[in-house]
Motif scaffolding. Sequence first.
Motif, PDB file in Angstrom:
ATOM      1  N   VAL A  82      58.703  45.451  39.311  1.00 42.46           N
ATOM      2  CA  VAL A  82      57.775  45.819  40.383  1.00 42.46           C
ATOM      3  C   VAL A  82      57.972  47.289  40.709  1.00 42.46           C
ATOM      4  O   VAL A  82      59.099  47.731  40.941  1.00 42.46           O
ATOM      5  N   ALA A  83      56.880  48.043  40.735  1.00 42.24           N
ATOM      6  CA  ALA A  83      56.953  49.475  41.051  1.00 42.24           C
ATOM      7  C   ALA A  83      55.810  49.845  41.985  1.00 42.24           C
ATOM      8  O   ALA A  83      54.773  49.175  42.023  1.00 42.24           O
ATOM      9  N   ALA A  84      56.004  50.903  42.745  1.00 39.91           N
ATOM     10  CA  ALA A  84      54.922  51.411  43.589  1.00 39.91           C
ATOM     11  C   ALA A  84      53.780  51.902  42.711  1.00 39.91           C
ATOM     12  O   ALA A  84      54.004  52.523  41.671  1.00 39.91           O
ATOM     13  N   ALA A  85      52.557  51.601  43.115  1.00 39.84           N
ATOM     14  CA  ALA A  85      51.392  52.051  42.358  1.00 39.84           C
ATOM     15  C   ALA A  85      51.278  53.559  42.438  1.00 39.84           C
ATOM     16  O   ALA A  85      51.446  54.155  43.518  1.00 39.84           O
ATOM     17  N   ARG A  86      50.984  54.194  41.314  1.00 39.41           N
ATOM     18  CA  ARG A  86      50.910  55.658  41.258  1.00 39.41           C
ATOM     19  C   ARG A  86      49.499  56.191  41.454  1.00 39.41           C
ATOM     20  O   ARG A  86      49.312  57.390  41.622  1.00 39.41           O
ATOM     21  N   ARG A  87      48.531  55.314  41.408  1.00 39.65           N
ATOM     22  CA  ARG A  87      47.141  55.759  41.544  1.00 39.65           C
ATOM     23  C   ARG A  87      46.350  54.725  42.326  1.00 39.65           C
ATOM     24  O   ARG A  87      46.735  53.548  42.363  1.00 39.65           O
ATOM     25  N   PRO A  88      45.258  55.124  42.953  1.00 42.42           N
ATOM     26  CA  PRO A  88      44.447  54.155  43.698  1.00 42.42           C
ATOM     27  C   PRO A  88      43.800  53.159  42.747  1.00 42.42           C
ATOM     28  O   PRO A  88      43.591  53.456  41.560  1.00 42.42           O
ATOM     29  N   PRO A  89      43.497  51.961  43.230  1.00 44.92           N
ATOM     30  CA  PRO A  89      42.882  50.967  42.354  1.00 44.92           C
ATOM     31  C   PRO A  89      41.491  51.402  41.905  1.00 44.92           C
ATOM     32  O   PRO A  89      40.792  52.125  42.629  1.00 44.92           O
ATOM     33  N   PRO A  90      41.072  50.998  40.708  1.00 41.36           N
ATOM     34  CA  PRO A  90      39.730  51.349  40.237  1.00 41.36           C
ATOM     35  C   PRO A  90      38.667  50.605  41.034  1.00 41.36           C
ATOM     36  O   PRO A  90      38.982  49.635  41.751  1.00 41.36           O
ATOM     37  N   PRO A  91      37.423  51.031  40.930  1.00 37.74           N
ATOM     38  CA  PRO A  91      36.352  50.328  41.648  1.00 37.74           C
ATOM     39  C   PRO A  91      36.283  48.863  41.233  1.00 37.74           C
ATOM     40  O   PRO A  91      36.463  48.541  40.050  1.00 37.74           O
ATOM     41  N   PRO A  92      36.035  47.961  42.163  1.00 36.40           N
ATOM     42  CA  PRO A  92      35.963  46.538  41.828  1.00 36.40           C
ATOM     43  C   PRO A  92      34.629  46.212  41.149  1.00 36.40           C
ATOM     44  O   PRO A  92      33.671  46.981  41.236  1.00 36.40           O
ATOM     45  N   PRO A  93      34.554  45.076  40.475  1.00 36.41           N
ATOM     46  CA  PRO A  93      33.262  44.639  39.951  1.00 36.41           C
ATOM     47  C   PRO A  93      32.312  44.323  41.096  1.00 36.41           C
ATOM     48  O   PRO A  93      32.746  43.953  42.194  1.00 36.41           O
ATOM     49  N   ALA A  94      31.038  44.481  40.841  1.00 34.44           N
ATOM     50  CA  ALA A  94      30.040  44.267  41.894  1.00 34.44           C
ATOM     51  C   ALA A  94      29.987  42.803  42.321  1.00 34.44           C
ATOM     52  O   ALA A  94      30.272  41.887  41.540  1.00 34.44           O
ATOM     53  N   TRP A  95      29.631  42.599  43.567  1.00 33.95           N
ATOM     54  CA  TRP A  95      29.481  41.249  44.113  1.00 33.95           C
ATOM     55  C   TRP A  95      28.426  40.475  43.350  1.00 33.95           C
ATOM     56  O   TRP A  95      27.378  41.015  42.953  1.00 33.95           O
ATOM     57  N   VAL A  96      28.687  39.211  43.163  1.00 28.37           N
ATOM     58  CA  VAL A  96      27.724  38.273  42.580  1.00 28.37           C
ATOM     59  C   VAL A  96      27.373  37.259  43.661  1.00 28.37           C
ATOM     60  O   VAL A  96      28.278  36.608  44.209  1.00 28.37           O
ATOM     61  N   PRO A  97      26.109  37.098  44.010  1.00 26.61           N
ATOM     62  CA  PRO A  97      25.743  36.131  45.054  1.00 26.61           C
ATOM     63  C   PRO A  97      26.242  34.725  44.713  1.00 26.61           C
ATOM     64  O   PRO A  97      26.376  34.352  43.539  1.00 26.61           O
ATOM     65  N   TYR A  98      26.474  33.941  45.739  1.00 29.89           N
ATOM     66  CA  TYR A  98      27.067  32.620  45.561  1.00 29.89           C
ATOM     67  C   TYR A  98      26.256  31.740  44.613  1.00 29.89           C
ATOM     68  O   TYR A  98      26.834  31.055  43.753  1.00 29.89           O
ATOM     69  N   ALA A  99      24.946  31.765  44.730  1.00 29.65           N
ATOM     70  CA  ALA A  99      24.114  30.916  43.868  1.00 29.65           C
ATOM     71  C   ALA A  99      24.275  31.296  42.401  1.00 29.65           C
ATOM     72  O   ALA A  99      24.318  30.422  41.522  1.00 29.65           O
ATOM     73  N   ARG A 100      24.374  32.596  42.119  1.00 27.72           N
ATOM     74  CA  ARG A 100      24.590  33.034  40.737  1.00 27.72           C
ATOM     75  C   ARG A 100      25.988  32.686  40.259  1.00 27.72           C
ATOM     76  O   ARG A 100      26.186  32.366  39.078  1.00 27.72           O
ATOM     77  N   ALA A 101      26.950  32.731  41.154  1.00 27.52           N
ATOM     78  CA  ALA A 101      28.304  32.330  40.779  1.00 27.52           C
ATOM     79  C   ALA A 101      28.355  30.843  40.450  1.00 27.52           C
ATOM     80  O   ALA A 101      29.043  30.424  39.507  1.00 27.52           O
ATOM     81  N   GLN A 102      27.627  30.037  41.194  1.00 29.63           N
ATOM     82  CA  GLN A 102      27.545  28.615  40.877  1.00 29.63           C
ATOM     83  C   GLN A 102      26.930  28.399  39.507  1.00 29.63           C
ATOM     84  O   GLN A 102      27.408  27.570  38.715  1.00 29.63           O
ATOM     85  N   GLU A 103      25.876  29.132  39.216  1.00 25.41           N
ATOM     86  CA  GLU A 103      25.233  29.027  37.905  1.00 25.41           C
ATOM     87  C   GLU A 103      26.198  29.441  36.797  1.00 25.41           C
ATOM     88  O   GLU A 103      26.273  28.786  35.748  1.00 25.41           O
ATOM     89  N   ALA A 104      26.930  30.522  37.029  1.00 24.25           N
ATOM     90  CA  ALA A 104      27.888  30.979  36.017  1.00 24.25           C
ATOM     91  C   ALA A 104      28.969  29.929  35.779  1.00 24.25           C
ATOM     92  O   ALA A 104      29.369  29.676  34.634  1.00 24.25           O
ATOM     93  N   ALA A 105      29.441  29.298  36.839  1.00 21.03           N
ATOM     94  CA  ALA A 105      30.517  28.319  36.716  1.00 21.03           C
ATOM     95  C   ALA A 105      30.097  27.117  35.876  1.00 21.03           C
ATOM     96  O   ALA A 105      30.945  26.461  35.259  1.00 21.03           O
TER      97      ALA A 105
END
Length: 299
Positions: free
Chosen positions: A81-104
């Motif tokens: 375990v080490a301290a992070a040296r850089r900020p986290p990258p941008p997250p993936p864009a939100w997927v609406p719940y209905a589309r997430a259900q379809e993907a699942a």
Amino acid sequence: MPGGDRSDTSRLVVPSRYNGPAHSAQGGLVCGLLAGLAEPRLGPDVVVTLHAPPPLETALELRPAGRRYALYERERLVAVVAAARRPPPPPPAWVPYARAQEAAEHFEGVRGHPFPDCFVCGPDRPDGLGLRPGRVPGETGTVASPWHPRPEPAAGPGQSVPAELVWAALDCPGGWADDPVGRPMVLHRIAARIEARPRAGDVCVLVGRVTRRQERTSENVTALYDVSGALLARAAATWVAVGTGTGTGTEQRTGRETEAGRETATRTGTGSTSGVGARTATARHQLGKHQTAVEGTPS
């Protein structure tokens, strides 16, 4: 003696319930536990690197090691375990719940999961987190899954989900954004940031996206959103291949690896070295070697 001063040592045991592969702990959960233990000294933003499969029901020690912490099973290095040296990258864009259900509904793990009893995403774990990260139509290299956090045994309805379970939930979607059926993989390194923990009974969406793919490694970003699209947590991770996949990977099956899969299939009772059975058996056989697949020294 590795590990430095023992006066700041923490001890932990991962219960068998929280497995990823059949005989080792789920990587994201272990990394979340270690992040919590190291936070007073390293701060909230850390990166955890796994160097060996974290064992279950086994006494482990987290020892200070200079500006880092190192997790040991006796004198075997398991994680750093080490301290992070850089900020986290941008997250993936939100997927609406209905589309997430379809993907699942198109979750590939139903037909060929390399670790079907994984606590987080295994189809054979009705007591697990129940994630089903499936391909999002029209979004290359992106998966999504609904998540309805349930109360843990020590908590009740409406209680905040433990941070280590948020890390666990952020882990598996990143792997499914690649091709873990054709090329079994396990977590190697992850850094996560939690903005707000969901509560038991909330409706959430998890999203994973591949950002870079090499011969034996895959980098990804994942994110946890509430049902309205507010970002709750995010992570960036590197996964490493542990088997000789037959899907989109560039690895080629060798005679020795095929024989290893056959031997493991016999030991584990899978009975076949073809199709999904062979990939699962080979992945389990290779799992113990994954600490040297990317690098063999602490980082």
